[in-house]
Design a protein around this motif. Structure first.
Motif, PDB file in Angstrom:
ATOM      1  N   ASP A  86       0.828  -0.920   0.028  1.00 41.95           N
ATOM      2  CA  ASP A  86      -0.061  -0.098  -0.027  1.00 41.95           C
ATOM      3  C   ASP A  86       0.765   1.323   0.028  1.00 41.95           C
ATOM      4  OD1 ASP A  86       0.875  -0.526   2.677  1.00 41.95           O
ATOM      5  OD2 ASP A  86      -0.982   0.489   3.445  1.00 41.95           O
ATOM      6  N   LEU A  87       1.872   1.125   0.575  1.00 46.02           N
ATOM      7  CA  LEU A  87       2.822   2.281   0.514  1.00 46.02           C
ATOM      8  C   LEU A  87       3.358   2.636  -0.795  1.00 46.02           C
ATOM      9  CD1 LEU A  87       4.790   1.787   4.051  1.00 46.02           C
ATOM     10  CD2 LEU A  87       3.004   3.453   3.654  1.00 46.02           C
ATOM     11  N   ALA A  88       3.861   1.374  -1.453  1.00 47.57           N
ATOM     12  CA  ALA A  88       4.306   1.543  -2.826  1.00 47.57           C
ATOM     13  C   ALA A  88       3.371   2.167  -3.846  1.00 47.57           C
ATOM     14  CB  ALA A  88       4.916   0.225  -3.440  1.00 47.57           C
ATOM     15  N   GLU A  89       1.950   1.654  -3.582  1.00 48.83           N
ATOM     16  CA  GLU A  89       1.107   2.137  -4.581  1.00 48.83           C
ATOM     17  C   GLU A  89       0.434   3.439  -4.477  1.00 48.83           C
ATOM     18  OE1 GLU A  89      -1.495  -1.729  -6.328  1.00 48.83           O
ATOM     19  OE2 GLU A  89      -1.727  -1.190  -4.222  1.00 48.83           O
ATOM     20  N   SER A  90       0.700   3.960  -3.102  1.00 46.48           N
ATOM     21  CA  SER A  90       0.408   5.553  -2.725  1.00 46.48           C
ATOM     22  C   SER A  90       1.484   6.277  -3.518  1.00 46.48           C
ATOM     23  CB  SER A  90       0.593   5.643  -1.438  1.00 46.48           C
ATOM     24  OG  SER A  90      -0.689   5.275  -0.679  1.00 46.48           O
ATOM     25  N   TRP A  91       2.686   5.856  -3.402  1.00 50.36           N
ATOM     26  CA  TRP A  91       3.786   6.651  -4.036  1.00 50.36           C
ATOM     27  C   TRP A  91       3.756   6.809  -5.659  1.00 50.36           C
ATOM     28  CZ3 TRP A  91       8.138   4.802  -6.845  1.00 50.36           C
ATOM     29  CH2 TRP A  91       9.243   5.667  -7.258  1.00 50.36           C
ATOM     30  N   ILE A  92       3.316   5.295  -6.077  1.00 53.00           N
ATOM     31  CA  ILE A  92       3.079   5.248  -7.348  1.00 53.00           C
ATOM     32  C   ILE A  92       2.042   6.301  -7.953  1.00 53.00           C
ATOM     33  CG2 ILE A  92       2.531   3.543  -9.326  1.00 53.00           C
ATOM     34  CD1 ILE A  92       3.853   1.580  -7.896  1.00 53.00           C
ATOM     35  N   LYS A  93       0.900   6.268  -7.482  1.00 54.30           N
ATOM     36  CA  LYS A  93      -0.345   6.919  -7.540  1.00 54.30           C
ATOM     37  C   LYS A  93      -0.093   8.468  -7.738  1.00 54.30           C
ATOM     38  CE  LYS A  93      -5.249   7.553  -6.723  1.00 54.30           C
ATOM     39  NZ  LYS A  93      -6.527   7.131  -5.988  1.00 54.30           N
ATOM     40  N   GLU A  94       0.579   8.883  -6.493  1.00 49.00           N
ATOM     41  CA  GLU A  94       0.827  10.251  -6.288  1.00 49.00           C
ATOM     42  C   GLU A  94       1.751  10.962  -7.312  1.00 49.00           C
ATOM     43  OE1 GLU A  94       3.576  12.061  -2.860  1.00 49.00           O
ATOM     44  OE2 GLU A  94       1.962  10.845  -1.981  1.00 49.00           O
ATOM     45  N   ASN A  95       2.634  10.030  -7.970  1.00 46.91           N
ATOM     46  CA  ASN A  95       3.608  10.481  -8.866  1.00 46.91           C
ATOM     47  C   ASN A  95       3.148  10.383 -10.219  1.00 46.91           C
ATOM     48  OD1 ASN A  95       6.023  11.835  -7.395  1.00 46.91           O
ATOM     49  ND2 ASN A  95       5.251   9.793  -6.235  1.00 46.91           N
ATOM     50  N   SER A  96       2.068   9.552 -10.549  1.00 55.53           N
ATOM     51  CA  SER A  96       1.556   9.208 -11.981  1.00 55.53           C
ATOM     52  C   SER A  96       2.571   8.314 -12.635  1.00 55.53           C
ATOM     53  CB  SER A  96       1.039  10.215 -12.635  1.00 55.53           C
ATOM     54  OG  SER A  96      -0.109  10.977 -12.153  1.00 55.53           O
ATOM     55  N   LEU A  97       2.957   7.290 -12.093  1.00 48.48           N
ATOM     56  CA  LEU A  97       4.248   6.708 -12.623  1.00 48.48           C
ATOM     57  C   LEU A  97       3.585   5.255 -13.582  1.00 48.48           C
ATOM     58  CD1 LEU A  97       6.614   6.273  -9.427  1.00 48.48           C
ATOM     59  CD2 LEU A  97       6.572   7.890 -11.207  1.00 48.48           C
ATOM     60  N   THR A  98       4.651   4.982 -14.316  1.00 50.14           N
ATOM     61  CA  THR A  98       4.263   4.076 -15.263  1.00 50.14           C
ATOM     62  C   THR A  98       5.541   2.944 -15.217  1.00 50.14           C
ATOM     63  OG1 THR A  98       3.118   5.094 -16.725  1.00 50.14           O
ATOM     64  CG2 THR A  98       4.106   3.116 -17.669  1.00 50.14           C
ATOM     65  N   GLY A  99       5.291   1.751 -14.740  1.00 48.62           N
ATOM     66  CA  GLY A  99       6.249   0.726 -14.487  1.00 48.62           C
ATOM     67  C   GLY A  99       5.566  -0.456 -14.026  1.00 48.62           C
ATOM     68  N   VAL A 100       6.565  -1.232 -13.201  1.00 47.07           N
ATOM     69  CA  VAL A 100       6.459  -2.648 -12.687  1.00 47.07           C
ATOM     70  C   VAL A 100       6.541  -2.645 -11.086  1.00 47.07           C
ATOM     71  CG1 VAL A 100       6.605  -5.012 -12.771  1.00 47.07           C
ATOM     72  CG2 VAL A 100       6.612  -3.779 -14.790  1.00 47.07           C
ATOM     73  N   LEU A 101       5.832  -3.015 -10.359  1.00 45.41           N
ATOM     74  CA  LEU A 101       6.154  -2.973  -8.930  1.00 45.41           C
ATOM     75  C   LEU A 101       6.197  -4.846  -8.661  1.00 45.41           C
ATOM     76  CD1 LEU A 101       6.421  -1.818  -6.149  1.00 45.41           C
ATOM     77  CD2 LEU A 101       4.109  -1.986  -5.991  1.00 45.41           C
ATOM     78  N   THR A 102       7.451  -5.158  -8.184  1.00 44.61           N
ATOM     79  CA  THR A 102       7.591  -6.433  -7.968  1.00 44.61           C
ATOM     80  C   THR A 102       8.170  -6.940  -6.422  1.00 44.61           C
ATOM     81  OG1 THR A 102       8.622  -6.592 -10.260  1.00 44.61           O
ATOM     82  CG2 THR A 102       9.087  -8.660  -8.790  1.00 44.61           C
ATOM     83  N   LYS A 103       7.660  -7.909  -5.912  1.00 44.70           N
ATOM     84  CA  LYS A 103       7.835  -8.145  -4.736  1.00 44.70           C
ATOM     85  C   LYS A 103       9.141  -9.159  -4.675  1.00 44.70           C
ATOM     86  CE  LYS A 103       5.609 -10.445  -0.673  1.00 44.70           C
ATOM     87  NZ  LYS A 103       4.612 -11.277  -0.378  1.00 44.70           N
ATOM     88  N   TYR A 104      10.365  -8.925  -3.964  1.00 41.69           N
ATOM     89  CA  TYR A 104      11.525  -9.586  -3.821  1.00 41.69           C
ATOM     90  C   TYR A 104      11.770 -10.180  -2.335  1.00 41.69           C
ATOM     91  CZ  TYR A 104      13.085  -7.796  -8.364  1.00 41.69           C
ATOM     92  OH  TYR A 104      13.281  -7.655  -9.584  1.00 41.69           O
ATOM     93  N   PRO A 105      12.279 -11.293  -2.299  1.00 41.29           N
ATOM     94  CA  PRO A 105      12.504 -11.864  -1.009  1.00 41.29           C
ATOM     95  C   PRO A 105      13.793 -11.074  -0.367  1.00 41.29           C
ATOM     96  CG  PRO A 105      13.493 -13.380  -2.797  1.00 41.29           C
ATOM     97  CD  PRO A 105      12.744 -12.054  -3.528  1.00 41.29           C
ATOM     98  N   LEU A 106      13.710 -10.944   1.054  1.00 42.26           N
ATOM     99  CA  LEU A 106      14.927 -10.550   1.626  1.00 42.26           C
ATOM    100  C   LEU A 106      16.163 -11.413   1.990  1.00 42.26           C
ATOM    101  CD1 LEU A 106      13.477  -7.746   4.085  1.00 42.26           C
ATOM    102  CD2 LEU A 106      15.065  -7.423   2.401  1.00 42.26           C
ATOM    103  N   ASP A 107      17.128 -11.142   1.844  1.00 44.72           N
ATOM    104  CA  ASP A 107      18.225 -12.030   2.182  1.00 44.72           C
ATOM    105  C   ASP A 107      18.273 -13.184   1.522  1.00 44.72           C
ATOM    106  OD1 ASP A 107      18.861  -9.815   4.205  1.00 44.72           O
ATOM    107  OD2 ASP A 107      17.448 -11.041   5.674  1.00 44.72           O
ATOM    108  N   GLN A 108      17.882 -13.082   0.247  1.00 45.42           N
ATOM    109  CA  GLN A 108      18.073 -14.159  -0.741  1.00 45.42           C
ATOM    110  C   GLN A 108      17.943 -13.830  -2.046  1.00 45.42           C
ATOM    111  OE1 GLN A 108      14.763 -16.931  -0.355  1.00 45.42           O
ATOM    112  NE2 GLN A 108      16.113 -18.589  -0.783  1.00 45.42           N
TER     113      GLN A 108
END
Length: 93
Positions: free
Chosen positions: A23-45
């Protein structure tokens, strides 16, 4: 936290945002009218290791050991099995 969300603008080699929550990422993307891809990455791997661990790699067993020893392959590995979303002008497509 076991993962992070990383935003990449289309056709750009570097990420422009890293977030702990979708939700934090999507708020930032919306606020800035961005085009691209948001991907979930594992931590420490790495993604390759995560894909092998979760059996989401589509690599034939006889090729897996060979590929795991190739730095360029491991370092550039991605998989559509990672949770990800596409955005156009700040809206999830």
């Amino acid at each position: 936290m076991k993962s992070v969300w990383i935003f990449n603008k289309n056709n750009v080699g570097f990420s422009s945002g890293v977030f702990s929550e979708l939700d934090l990422a999507e708020s930032w993307i919306k606020e800035n009218s961005l085009t691209g891809v948001l991907t979930k990455y594992p931590l420490d791997q790495g993604v390759f290791d995560w894909a092998v661990e979760n059996d989401v790699h589509n690599i034939k067993p006889e090729k897996l050991a060979e590929k795991s020893k190739q730095p360029n392959f491991v370092g550039g590995f991605t998989t559509a099995s990672q949770e990800h979303y596409h955005y156009e002008n700040g809206v999830r497509a």
